[in-house]
Design a protein around this motif. Sequence first.
Motif, PDB file in Angstrom:
ATOM      1  N   THR A  26       0.542  -7.735  25.751  1.00 50.90           N
ATOM      2  CA  THR A  26      -0.679  -8.286  25.975  1.00 50.90           C
ATOM      3  C   THR A  26      -1.877  -7.467  25.950  1.00 50.90           C
ATOM      4  OG1 THR A  26      -0.226  -8.740  27.798  1.00 50.90           O
ATOM      5  CG2 THR A  26       0.884  -9.568  27.327  1.00 50.90           C
ATOM      6  N   TRP A  27      -1.402  -6.247  25.925  1.00 57.52           N
ATOM      7  CA  TRP A  27      -3.554  -6.005  26.044  1.00 57.52           C
ATOM      8  C   TRP A  27      -3.603  -5.233  25.032  1.00 57.52           C
ATOM      9  CZ3 TRP A  27       1.186  -2.024  28.670  1.00 57.52           C
ATOM     10  CH2 TRP A  27       0.620  -2.126  29.935  1.00 57.52           C
ATOM     11  N   SER A  28      -4.013  -5.806  24.175  1.00 60.54           N
ATOM     12  CA  SER A  28      -4.267  -5.081  22.502  1.00 60.54           C
ATOM     13  C   SER A  28      -4.583  -4.250  22.160  1.00 60.54           C
ATOM     14  CB  SER A  28      -6.268  -6.384  22.709  1.00 60.54           C
ATOM     15  OG  SER A  28      -5.598  -7.967  22.752  1.00 60.54           O
ATOM     16  N   HIS A  29      -3.316  -3.204  22.858  1.00 61.84           N
ATOM     17  CA  HIS A  29      -3.619  -1.722  22.164  1.00 61.84           C
ATOM     18  C   HIS A  29      -3.452  -1.644  20.837  1.00 61.84           C
ATOM     19  CE1 HIS A  29      -2.741  -0.473  26.802  1.00 61.84           C
ATOM     20  NE2 HIS A  29      -3.811  -0.492  25.995  1.00 61.84           N
ATOM     21  N   SER A  30      -4.113  -0.341  20.539  1.00 58.01           N
ATOM     22  CA  SER A  30      -3.810  -0.700  18.948  1.00 58.01           C
ATOM     23  C   SER A  30      -3.006   0.273  18.284  1.00 58.01           C
ATOM     24  CB  SER A  30      -5.163   0.405  18.202  1.00 58.01           C
ATOM     25  OG  SER A  30      -6.190  -0.414  18.382  1.00 58.01           O
ATOM     26  N   TYR A  31      -2.456   0.736  19.325  1.00 57.19           N
ATOM     27  CA  TYR A  31      -1.053   1.906  19.033  1.00 57.19           C
ATOM     28  C   TYR A  31       0.177   1.537  19.944  1.00 57.19           C
ATOM     29  CZ  TYR A  31      -4.153   5.949  16.489  1.00 57.19           C
ATOM     30  OH  TYR A  31      -4.450   6.973  15.724  1.00 57.19           O
ATOM     31  N   MET A  32       1.050   1.549  18.954  1.00 62.88           N
ATOM     32  CA  MET A  32       2.406   1.124  19.436  1.00 62.88           C
ATOM     33  C   MET A  32       3.440   2.230  18.805  1.00 62.88           C
ATOM     34  SD  MET A  32       2.525  -3.145  19.691  1.00 62.88           S
ATOM     35  CE  MET A  32       3.977  -3.363  20.863  1.00 62.88           C
ATOM     36  N   PHE A  33       4.775   2.288  19.701  1.00 62.87           N
ATOM     37  CA  PHE A  33       5.538   3.106  19.573  1.00 62.87           C
ATOM     38  C   PHE A  33       7.000   2.876  19.796  1.00 62.87           C
ATOM     39  CE2 PHE A  33       2.358   7.247  19.691  1.00 62.87           C
ATOM     40  CZ  PHE A  33       1.095   6.424  19.783  1.00 62.87           C
ATOM     41  N   TRP A  34       7.544   3.769  19.346  1.00 63.49           N
ATOM     42  CA  TRP A  34       9.475   3.403  19.486  1.00 63.49           C
ATOM     43  C   TRP A  34       9.952   4.911  19.802  1.00 63.49           C
ATOM     44  CZ3 TRP A  34      12.067  -0.371  21.022  1.00 63.49           C
ATOM     45  CH2 TRP A  34      11.658  -1.400  20.736  1.00 63.49           C
ATOM     46  N   TYR A  35      10.016   4.889  20.998  1.00 61.31           N
ATOM     47  CA  TYR A  35      11.428   6.189  21.533  1.00 61.31           C
ATOM     48  C   TYR A  35      12.886   5.785  21.718  1.00 61.31           C
ATOM     49  CZ  TYR A  35       6.775   8.174  22.774  1.00 61.31           C
ATOM     50  OH  TYR A  35       5.746   8.618  22.261  1.00 61.31           O
ATOM     51  N   ARG A  36      13.393   6.531  21.400  1.00 64.05           N
ATOM     52  CA  ARG A  36      15.655   7.069  21.813  1.00 64.05           C
ATOM     53  C   ARG A  36      15.329   8.276  22.930  1.00 64.05           C
ATOM     54  NH1 ARG A  36      19.306   8.288  17.678  1.00 64.05           N
ATOM     55  NH2 ARG A  36      20.145   8.408  19.973  1.00 64.05           N
ATOM     56  N   GLN A  37      15.917   7.591  23.476  1.00 65.76           N
ATOM     57  CA  GLN A  37      16.130   8.670  25.028  1.00 65.76           C
ATOM     58  C   GLN A  37      17.566   8.682  24.883  1.00 65.76           C
ATOM     59  OE1 GLN A  37      15.216   7.829  29.050  1.00 65.76           O
ATOM     60  NE2 GLN A  37      14.448   9.673  29.211  1.00 65.76           N
ATOM     61  N   THR A  86      23.594   4.364  19.622  1.00 61.89           N
ATOM     62  CA  THR A  86      24.140   4.624  21.033  1.00 61.89           C
ATOM     63  C   THR A  86      22.783   4.866  22.087  1.00 61.89           C
ATOM     64  OG1 THR A  86      26.029   4.029  20.961  1.00 61.89           O
ATOM     65  CG2 THR A  86      25.466   3.754  23.086  1.00 61.89           C
ATOM     66  N   SER A  87      21.514   4.079  22.532  1.00 66.20           N
ATOM     67  CA  SER A  87      20.592   5.229  23.067  1.00 66.20           C
ATOM     68  C   SER A  87      20.365   3.874  24.069  1.00 66.20           C
ATOM     69  CB  SER A  87      19.538   5.540  22.421  1.00 66.20           C
ATOM     70  OG  SER A  87      19.317   6.648  22.598  1.00 66.20           O
ATOM     71  N   VAL A  88      18.926   4.525  24.984  1.00 63.71           N
ATOM     72  CA  VAL A  88      18.367   3.882  25.392  1.00 63.71           C
ATOM     73  C   VAL A  88      17.098   4.138  24.277  1.00 63.71           C
ATOM     74  CG1 VAL A  88      16.629   3.288  27.593  1.00 63.71           C
ATOM     75  CG2 VAL A  88      19.532   4.110  27.722  1.00 63.71           C
ATOM     76  N   TYR A  89      15.670   2.412  24.233  1.00 64.48           N
ATOM     77  CA  TYR A  89      15.187   2.474  23.467  1.00 64.48           C
ATOM     78  C   TYR A  89      14.049   2.504  24.456  1.00 64.48           C
ATOM     79  CZ  TYR A  89      18.530   3.339  19.168  1.00 64.48           C
ATOM     80  OH  TYR A  89      19.070   3.866  18.390  1.00 64.48           O
ATOM     81  N   PHE A  90      12.331   3.008  24.068  1.00 67.45           N
ATOM     82  CA  PHE A  90      11.440   2.517  24.859  1.00 67.45           C
ATOM     83  C   PHE A  90      10.460   2.163  23.828  1.00 67.45           C
ATOM     84  CE2 PHE A  90      12.941   2.719  29.561  1.00 67.45           C
ATOM     85  CZ  PHE A  90      13.457   4.043  29.568  1.00 67.45           C
ATOM     86  N   CYS A  91       9.672   0.849  23.950  1.00 70.84           N
ATOM     87  CA  CYS A  91       8.384   0.878  22.671  1.00 70.84           C
ATOM     88  C   CYS A  91       6.937   1.082  24.051  1.00 70.84           C
ATOM     89  CB  CYS A  91       8.209  -0.787  23.068  1.00 70.84           C
ATOM     90  SG  CYS A  91       7.597  -1.031  22.355  1.00 70.84           S
ATOM     91  N   ALA A  92       6.449   1.831  23.684  1.00 71.68           N
ATOM     92  CA  ALA A  92       4.953   2.604  24.492  1.00 71.68           C
ATOM     93  C   ALA A  92       3.870   1.734  23.904  1.00 71.68           C
ATOM     94  CB  ALA A  92       5.348   3.736  24.700  1.00 71.68           C
ATOM     95  N   SER A  93       2.996   2.164  24.254  1.00 69.11           N
ATOM     96  CA  SER A  93       1.985   1.162  23.573  1.00 69.11           C
ATOM     97  C   SER A  93       0.388   2.586  24.538  1.00 69.11           C
ATOM     98  CB  SER A  93       0.851  -0.362  23.766  1.00 69.11           C
ATOM     99  OG  SER A  93       0.507  -0.349  24.902  1.00 69.11           O
ATOM    100  N   THR A  94      -0.391   2.438  23.842  1.00 69.32           N
ATOM    101  CA  THR A  94      -1.744   3.202  24.138  1.00 69.32           C
ATOM    102  C   THR A  94      -3.183   2.606  23.468  1.00 69.32           C
ATOM    103  OG1 THR A  94      -2.458   4.686  22.265  1.00 69.32           O
ATOM    104  CG2 THR A  94      -0.993   4.999  23.902  1.00 69.32           C
ATOM    105  N   LEU A  95      -4.408   2.853  24.195  1.00 73.52           N
ATOM    106  CA  LEU A  95      -5.273   1.739  23.703  1.00 73.52           C
ATOM    107  C   LEU A  95      -5.737   2.841  22.251  1.00 73.52           C
ATOM    108  CD1 LEU A  95      -7.461  -0.044  23.826  1.00 73.52           C
ATOM    109  CD2 LEU A  95      -8.378   1.517  25.135  1.00 73.52           C
TER     110      LEU A  95
END
Lengths: 113, 108
Positions: A26-37, A86-95
Amino acid sequence: DAGITQSPRYKITETGRQVTLMCHQTWSHSYMFWYRQDLGHGLRLIYYSAAADITDKGEVPDGYVVSRSKTENFPLTLESATRSQTSVYFCASTLTGNNQPQHFGDGTRLSIL
Amino acid sequence: GQQVMQIPQYQHVQEGEDFTTYCNSSTTLSNIQWYKQRPGGHPVFLIQLVKSGEVKKQKRLTFQFGEAKKNSSLHITATQTTDVGTYFCAGGFNKFYFGSGTKLNVKP
């Protein structure tokens, strides 16, 4: 970080099935990422997006598909799930990119049987 | 491709002891970030270092960026049980890479 939400939190599926993990910010960040851990590997970048309709591969993109039709959403699809996903998936964002802190969602724990 | 290596993988300390984790890259980094992940949680941003030789402190935590901008360290003085978690460094130039993390366990 209430501004970035992932769903579902937990998912169990079978090999060969298609599954989509959702990420909404909801921040209107330009960058978004998908990671697996995974144990011993830290966080590995799957795909990232610099803006709507712009996506690029990370370290481990094989078997995954992403789209970004709207700035706030960045879904990750496993077209034909395999046990190795099979993993834990994280989404992240930066401005604005890698010179900004990344804000992570709570993660999705995905098990593929 | 570029990799960011982090050591040690695990560290067990007695409460009150110091702790250090190291991050190394084979190539020059534009900046380096440090994150903490509590058990069952998600990574949380701690700090960013940008300048060669930079040192920053946050209470008991001291962060350093090497002169060549290829390595970094996080040092915790007098650990507490609240420090338990995995500490990650992340760096790169065009793309960002996370280290494999150092899992810190603190015995009370």
